[in-house]
Design an enzyme around this catalytic site. Structure first.
Site, PDB file in Angstrom:
ATOM      1  N   SER A  16      -3.939  -7.148  16.835  1.00  0.00           N
ATOM      2  CA  SER A  16      -3.052  -7.983  16.033  1.00  0.00           C
ATOM      3  C   SER A  16      -2.545  -7.119  14.885  1.00  0.00           C
ATOM      4  CB  SER A  16      -3.810  -9.195  15.498  1.00  0.00           C
ATOM      5  OG  SER A  16      -2.974  -9.925  14.635  1.00  0.00           O
ATOM      6  N   CYS A  20       0.322 -10.722  12.893  1.00  0.00           N
ATOM      7  CA  CYS A  20      -0.089 -11.822  12.026  1.00  0.00           C
ATOM      8  C   CYS A  20       0.309 -11.593  10.575  1.00  0.00           C
ATOM      9  CB  CYS A  20      -1.588 -12.068  12.138  1.00  0.00           C
ATOM     10  SG  CYS A  20      -2.581 -10.698  11.515  1.00  0.00           S
ATOM     11  N   ARG A  27      49.312 -13.201   1.411  1.00  0.00           N
ATOM     12  CA  ARG A  27      47.934 -13.660   1.499  1.00  0.00           C
ATOM     13  C   ARG A  27      47.013 -12.506   1.843  1.00  0.00           C
ATOM     14  NH1 ARG A  27      48.361 -18.546   5.736  1.00  0.00           N
ATOM     15  NH2 ARG A  27      46.535 -19.289   4.607  1.00  0.00           N
ATOM     16  N   MET A  48      42.205 -10.567  -4.062  1.00  0.00           N
ATOM     17  CA  MET A  48      43.395 -11.127  -4.677  1.00  0.00           C
ATOM     18  C   MET A  48      43.716 -12.520  -4.144  1.00  0.00           C
ATOM     19  SD  MET A  48      47.228  -9.749  -4.872  1.00  0.00           S
ATOM     20  CE  MET A  48      47.794 -11.037  -3.800  1.00  0.00           C
ATOM     21  N   GLU A  62      -3.858  -2.147  11.356  1.00  0.00           N
ATOM     22  CA  GLU A  62      -3.255  -2.189  10.018  1.00  0.00           C
ATOM     23  C   GLU A  62      -3.436  -0.895   9.253  1.00  0.00           C
ATOM     24  OE1 GLU A  62      -5.121  -5.303   7.729  1.00  0.00           O
ATOM     25  OE2 GLU A  62      -7.000  -5.084   8.810  1.00  0.00           O
ATOM     26  N   HIS A 112       2.221 -12.650  -4.486  1.00  0.00           N
ATOM     27  CA  HIS A 112       1.139 -13.597  -4.199  1.00  0.00           C
ATOM     28  C   HIS A 112       1.658 -15.026  -4.201  1.00  0.00           C
ATOM     29  CE1 HIS A 112      -2.271 -16.223  -5.266  1.00  0.00           C
ATOM     30  NE2 HIS A 112      -2.948 -15.428  -4.456  1.00  0.00           N
ATOM     31  N   ARG A 144      39.633 -21.516  10.580  1.00  0.00           N
ATOM     32  CA  ARG A 144      38.475 -20.631  10.610  1.00  0.00           C
ATOM     33  C   ARG A 144      37.250 -21.462  10.961  1.00  0.00           C
ATOM     34  NH1 ARG A 144      38.016 -19.655   4.090  1.00  0.00           N
ATOM     35  NH2 ARG A 144      38.503 -21.796   3.549  1.00  0.00           N
ATOM     36  N   TYR A 194       2.856 -12.365  21.165  1.00  0.00           N
ATOM     37  CA  TYR A 194       3.122 -13.492  20.273  1.00  0.00           C
ATOM     38  C   TYR A 194       3.409 -13.004  18.852  1.00  0.00           C
ATOM     39  CZ  TYR A 194      -1.625 -12.858  18.427  1.00  0.00           C
ATOM     40  OH  TYR A 194      -2.745 -12.324  17.851  1.00  0.00           O
ATOM     41  N   LYS A 207      41.974 -14.224   8.297  1.00  0.00           N
ATOM     42  CA  LYS A 207      43.110 -15.127   8.149  1.00  0.00           C
ATOM     43  C   LYS A 207      44.246 -14.720   9.076  1.00  0.00           C
ATOM     44  CE  LYS A 207      43.448 -16.431   3.780  1.00  0.00           C
ATOM     45  NZ  LYS A 207      43.782 -16.009   2.405  1.00  0.00           N
ATOM     46  N   GLY A 209      36.690 -12.805  -4.874  1.00  0.00           N
ATOM     47  CA  GLY A 209      36.855 -11.595  -5.679  1.00  0.00           C
ATOM     48  C   GLY A 209      38.074 -10.803  -5.270  1.00  0.00           C
TER      49      GLY A 209
HETATM   50  P1  ADP Z   1      42.639 -18.790   0.399  1.00  0.00           P
HETATM   51  O1  ADP Z   1      42.032 -17.525   0.883  1.00  0.00           O
HETATM   52  O2  ADP Z   1      42.326 -19.057  -1.006  1.00  0.00           O
HETATM   53  O3  ADP Z   1      42.394 -19.933   1.321  1.00  0.00           O
HETATM   54  P2  ADP Z   1      45.356 -18.817   1.424  1.00  0.00           P
HETATM   55  O4  ADP Z   1      46.024 -17.545   1.737  1.00  0.00           O
HETATM   56  O5  ADP Z   1      44.869 -19.634   2.548  1.00  0.00           O
HETATM   57  O6  ADP Z   1      44.203 -18.506   0.385  1.00  0.00           O
HETATM   58  O7  ADP Z   1      46.357 -19.666   0.559  1.00  0.00           O
HETATM   59  C1  ADP Z   1      45.949 -20.767  -0.155  1.00  0.00           C
HETATM   60  C2  ADP Z   1      46.884 -21.923   0.066  1.00  0.00           C
HETATM   61  O8  ADP Z   1      48.200 -21.567  -0.233  1.00  0.00           O
HETATM   62  C3  ADP Z   1      46.942 -22.409   1.494  1.00  0.00           C
HETATM   63  O9  ADP Z   1      45.909 -23.288   1.808  1.00  0.00           O
HETATM   64  C4  ADP Z   1      48.267 -23.119   1.513  1.00  0.00           C
HETATM   65  O10 ADP Z   1      48.113 -24.420   0.985  1.00  0.00           O
HETATM   66  C5  ADP Z   1      49.085 -22.293   0.572  1.00  0.00           C
HETATM   67  N1  ADP Z   1      49.929 -21.396   1.353  1.00  0.00           N
HETATM   68  C6  ADP Z   1      49.687 -20.146   1.776  1.00  0.00           C
HETATM   69  N2  ADP Z   1      50.697 -19.670   2.500  1.00  0.00           N
HETATM   70  C7  ADP Z   1      51.629 -20.649   2.559  1.00  0.00           C
HETATM   71  C8  ADP Z   1      52.893 -20.794   3.186  1.00  0.00           C
HETATM   72  N3  ADP Z   1      53.424 -19.820   3.903  1.00  0.00           N
HETATM   73  N4  ADP Z   1      53.558 -21.936   3.014  1.00  0.00           N
HETATM   74  C9  ADP Z   1      53.015 -22.944   2.296  1.00  0.00           C
HETATM   75  N5  ADP Z   1      51.845 -22.883   1.683  1.00  0.00           N
HETATM   76  C10 ADP Z   1      51.135 -21.749   1.818  1.00  0.00           C
HETATM   77 MG    MG Z   2      43.159 -20.715   2.794  1.00  0.00          MG
HETATM   78 MG    MG Z   3      42.389 -15.947  -1.181  1.00  0.00          MG
END
Ligand code: ADP
Ligand code: MG
Ligand code: MG
Length: 989
Positions: free
Chosen positions: A874, A942, A198, A209, A855, A558, A442, A962, A128, A207
């Site tokens: 083979s 094979c 984020r 945060m 083998e 099997h 992404r 092959y 990200k 999993g």
């Molecule tokens: P995830 O990994 O779940 O995609 P993100 O970090 O992308 O988490 O955050 C999820 C959502 O939170 C983003 O798609 C966006 O809509 C909102 N978000 C994150 N950062 C901002 C920001 N700086 N301003 C506005 N919305 C935000």
């Molecule tokens: Mg996102």
């Molecule tokens: Mg997330």
């Protein structure tokens, strides 16, 4: 506002993301099994959130292909977890040396402003962070921010969960820069800066945060925000959401408590929805929330913005090692020491009225690959409201009418990002009062169909090269496309999930025995054969069935091997299904499926599904043909197929096979009308009797070979002489013993069970302690040369006949289980004597080869000598693996092997993917010494591994001629062989 919702996602974009993940991500599906997190509807009826589906992470990892290219280092797109690990290790080494340099030197850099990063810095900034940095550098509208590195996270752990030296100072400095850029101040009462925090690892991972939005709010800044926006309600709502989210995510307080408190206020004030809450009511909510924190957290809610930030950063770091994240990494083989980055970004608000909004979009349709913007957005909404499905989001095309200027800008940015990354992107954006902000980009996940179409289209658009297109499609995508699959839009109820053992989906009535399967299929019913495990006795039932489900055994059991060979879908080792053969039913959870009741299996995901579901038929699209043709132009390895019957050969040819690498003659013996003759041959008291039985088999074998040689005209066909231990053709000793004993006990007249008795004696005679190491393969042929003679005669007579029909035939006779060159030489003598006789009789010349399976480890170790008597090798890697490890495959898979893999004793199941260090070394030796002795030695493989992409890569490295695999895997192998070649060439460069 829920940043991550566990409620059913109802929007199309969410579904698209989920299905793309499901369809394109077998690993994801496997993750589901392990994590117990269901895709589609779990038995409880609750759908997993599209955004938190497990499939997500893996594709995040793959996104690198595009990222790398952008960095200008378009080395092969093959980016592995290992490479990432090495990158991180290098980074750590760098960090360590920087620390050693002492405090006087410039402090280590832990924090990067967005404009200081870029796509190439994924290891350090996470996916990200690298994405927003790259967008910032490209001049796109990204709210300013900075990223704290994965190194800092690792250092945090090394120090016993403390921020490394200098990190906090750098964070504050970066914050000051953001303040300057935005003209707002963190904690300021007039013009407060609010940020999102984020998380983002190199591989996006469920999993970890969740994102905290609106950080920096307290009573004072909230009032500032209200004044600034002229919207008190908005500010209060943001505040209460922030407390709720922060408490749950950072302080770890149960989110339900907040929901209850909110409901209570709604009830008291008569508000029907959240939107009906008045400012006063919201003030009450905030107070109630604070009360909850006081109770649960044993302290006050942190009001000071810097404390909030410190807490959130620590929580992101800590989430790297929470149980869900750790389990996920274990399951997907992601190293634990990569660490997560933390991005801190100034907030923009999509919920500031009718000219604001938020959305997600793909630059192409992730289901079909069509080139058009695909996605959804919501006016006056924040964060992940779109994906959470709180309101039904209109398609992104609606924005064209509602906010035409923003739409045009967005469409242009989307195009630009796609061109920049040279791959389809998955974008997140927010519109604040008519201004567009990009929040994430992404590489997008896609279905198999889309993957192929996009790769081919992008070549035509001159965005990528043919090599890149071939590298970009995953072999298993091809696998998906060649099989019938479940309509991704279908609502399904998963009963349990086993191993995805043979791809494709099928539905039918449950049957619990092979005979019953055959019976019902003959009556025109579609059936699924359900067994605890299968053995050769069940094959006729597998042929009759649409698919096979077993509750035990691995991907090379099997059931799996035979089903793959036949192209039947198979789910194996579904331990969640308790099969009761006697009662003719199986139970999964609280559902019991009885004989005759319909259900569905998906051999591409391992899912066992209630009832019948809509299917999509396989298609070899023009794009797929094109892609495979490109692949063919890059690969060096030939791709052959294993097939025992003419129809296998025809199918294999149609899929592009260049030969038959293994035709197993014994399958022909197993056919029902032949088995009694085979048994007579085995039980013969004299050579004469045996020859009489063999004479009966001869015309049958001849017609088999005629068929397969004809189907493969112009191409080589490797026919293996009889291989399995003889007892496999006889009834089981246990059954006979029971029958005879019962007859004896009941005083049945002796003549009535004399036959059984004779059989029992014979079976007992042939019984071996370790049949797989006993009288089988060439040993059997040397003991009963008449069998070899019959088989060789059948092969060559068929060849002669075809030659007369002017068909170009290329038989290759393969001798199994050679351990000592003398076994080979003696078998050869029998073959040549017979050949002279047959060809002399027919007065025709047939060019045929004689070669051997490699083998048994000893054959590999003495390959030089063996090659002098063999025109081809083979590798029978099933036996070779079995004997190199000293495992009996079937026993190992049922017993300890899967556990070994789960516990990491073995990195992978060596029966699925070739063991490079052991088996691979034997192969290398055999190739080298074999070719030294005979330079034109033809070498192939094979075993089951011939269709496994990782094993194919090894075969490329070893310079095999092959690989041979089941017909349905031929297209997969064509692609994998091309990728192996391209990677090898790239490595050499
Ligand atoms: P995830 O990994 O779940 O995609 P993100 O970090 O992308 O988490 O955050 C999820 C959502 O939170 C983003 O798609 C966006 O809509 C909102 N978000 C994150 N950062 C901002 C920001 N700086 N301003 C506005 N919305 C935000
Ligand atoms: Mg996102
Ligand atoms: Mg997330």
């Amino acid at each position: 506002m829920a940043v991550r919702s566990s409620s059913p996602s109802s929007t199309a974009a969410a579904r698209a993301r989920a299905t793309a993940a499901a369809a394109s991500d077998a690993d994801g599906a496997a993750g589901v099994r392990k994590g117990g997190e269901g895709k589609g509807k779990a038995p409880g009826g609750k759908a997993a959130s599209a955004r938190s589906s497990n499939g997500k992470a893996v594709a995040g990892g793959r996104a690198v292909a595009g990222g790398k290219a952008v960095a200008g280092k378009a080395t092969a797109a093959r980016t592995t977890v290992k490479a990432a690990a090495e990158g991180a290790a290098r980074a750590r080494a760098g960090a360590a040396s920087a620390r050693r340099a002492g405090p006087r030197r410039r402090a280590h850099k832990w924090v990067y402003l967005f404009e200081q990063g870029g796509a190439a810095m994924r290891d350090l900034l996470g996916g990200k962070g690298a994405g927003v940095a790259e967008m910032t550098r490209a001049g796109l509208p990204v709210p300013p921010g900075f990223t704290i590195t994965t190194e800092a996270c690792n250092e945090f752990y090394r120090l016993g969960r403390q921020f490394p030296d200098g990190m906090w100072d750098q964070t504050r400095a970066a914050l000051t820069t953001i303040e300057r850029k935005t003209g707002k101040r963190f904690g300021d009462t007039d013009n407060p800066l609010l940020v999102s925090v984020r998380s983002g690892a190199r591989f996006s991972m469920p999993g970890m945060m969740d994102t905290v939005l609106n950080l920096g709010l307290n009573d004072r800044t909230r009032d500032g925000l209200a004044e600034l926006t002229g919207d008190e309600r908005f500010a209060l709502d943001a505040h209460r959401r922030f407390i709720q989210l922060f408490s749950k995510i950072v302080l770890g307080i149960d989110g339900d408590l907040f929901e209850h408190a909110l409901d209570a206020v709604k009830q008291r004030t008569g508000a029907a929805t959240d939107a009906d809450l008045t400012p006063d009511a919201l003030r009450d909510v905030v107070e109630a929330y604070r009360g909850i924190v006081r109770d649960q957290h044993k302290g006050e809610f942190p009001e000071e913005p810097l404390d909030q930030l410190r807490g959130a950063i620590g929580a992101v770091f800590s989430s790297w090692n929470n149980k869900r994240a750790t389990d996920y990494r274990n399951y997907n083989g992601i190293p634990h020491d990569l660490g997560t980055a933390v991005s801190v970004q100034s907030m923009v608000f999509g919920n500031m009225g009718g000219d604001s909004g938020t959305g997600v979009a793909f630059t192409r349709d992730p289901n079909t690959g069509e080139r058009r913007l695909f996605g959804e957005y919501l006016l006056n909404a924040q964060g992940e409201d779109v994906v959470a499905g709180i309101r039904t989001a209109p398609p992104i095309s609606a924005m064209r009418d509602q906010l035409p200027k923003v739409y045009r800008e967005f469409a242009a940015i989307a195009r630009r990002l796609e061109t920049h990354y040279r791959d389809m992107q998955d974008l997140e954006f927010t519109i604040e009062r008519g201004h567009l902000y990009m929040l994430q980009t992404r590489t997008a996940k896609r279905t198999a169909q889309a993957a192929v179409k996009i790769a081919v289209d992008m070549v035509r658009e001159r965005l990528i090269t043919r090599e890149e297109a071939v590298q970009r499609v995953e072999p298993r995508h091809i696998d998906h496309l060649l099989h019938r699959r479940i309509d991704p839009a279908a609502d399904i109820r998963i009963l349990t999930t086993g191993l995805a053992a043979s791809p494709g989906a099928a539905y039918g009535k449950a049957v619990f025995s092979a005979d019953r399967a055959e019976e019902m299929a003959r009556a025109g019913e579609k059936v699924i054969l359900v067994r605890i495990e299968t053995n050769p006795d069940d094959v006729h039932g597998m042929i009759a069935a649409e698919g096979v489900l077993t509750s035990r055994g691995g991907r090379t059991s099997h059931a799996a091997v035979v089903a793959r060979g036949m192209g039947r879908p198979c789910v194996a080792g579904a331990e969640g299904a308790r099969v009761n053969l006697k009662a003719r039913s199986f139970t999964a959870g609280d559902v019991t499926i009885r004989e005759g009741e319909e259900f569905t299996i998906d051999g591409s995901t391992g899912n066992v599904i209630d009832g019948t579901v809509p299917m999509i038929e396989p298609e070899i699209s023009g794009e797929l043909e094109q892609l495979l043709t490109w692949a063919d132009s890059f690969r060096r390895l030939q791709v052959w197929a294993n097939g025992d019957y003419p129809h296998d050969a025809e199918r294999a040819r149609a899929f592009g096979a260049q030969g038959i690498g293994l035709c197993r003659t014994e399958h022909m013996f197993m056919q029902q009308e032949r088995l009694p003759i085979v048994q007579r041959m085995i039980l013969a008291g004299s050579e004469e009797e045996r020859r009489a039985a063999l004479d009966e088999l001869l015309p049958m074998q001849r017609s088999d070979f005629h068929g397969i040689l004809k189907a493969m005209k112009g191409l080589p066909v490797v026919i293996r002489l009889i291989d399995p231990p003889l007892h496999e053709f006889l009834p089981s000793m246990e059954d006979l013993l029971v029958e005879v004993t019962r007859a004896e006990a009941l005083g049945v007249p002796e003549e009535e069970y004399a036959e059984q008795r004779r059989l029992l004696a014979a079976v007992r005679d042939l019984r071996e302690e370790n049949p797989m190491l006993g009288l089988r393969g060439c040993r059997l042929g040397l003991r009963y040369p008449e069998i070899i003679e019959m088989q060789v005669r059948a092969i060559l007579e068929a060849a002669v006949q075809l030659k007369r029909e002017r068909v170009d035939v290329r038989p290759e006779i393969m001798i199994p289980l050679v351990g000592h060159v003398n076994e080979l030489m003696r078998t050869r003598e029998h073959i040549e004597t017979t050949a002279r006789r047959v060809l002399g009789e027919g007065r025709v010349k047939i060019a045929y080869k004689v070669g051997t399976m490699i083998e048994i480890p000893r054959a590999a170790l003495t390959a030089g000598a063996v090659a002098r008597a063999a025109e081809f090798f083979s590798f029978g890697t099933n036996d070779l693996t079995q004997m190199t490890f000293g495992y009996s495959r079937d026993d190992a898979e049922a017993g300890f092997l899967l556990r070994y893999v789960a516990e990491g004793v073995l990195p992978v199941n060596p029966f699925e993917s070739l063991d490079r260090d052991g088996v691979g070394r034997l192969m290398r030796l055999a190739v080298t010494e074999g070719r030294a002795a005979r330079p034109d030695l033809e070498v192939g493989i094979c075993g089951e591994h011939g269709g496994d992409p990782a094993s194919i890569a090894l075969c490329e490295e070893l310079g095999l001629d092959y690989v041979s695999c089941s017909p349905y895997r031929v297209p997969v192998a064509r692609l994998a062989a091309a990728q192996a070649r391209l990677n090898l060439m790239a490595d050499k460069r």
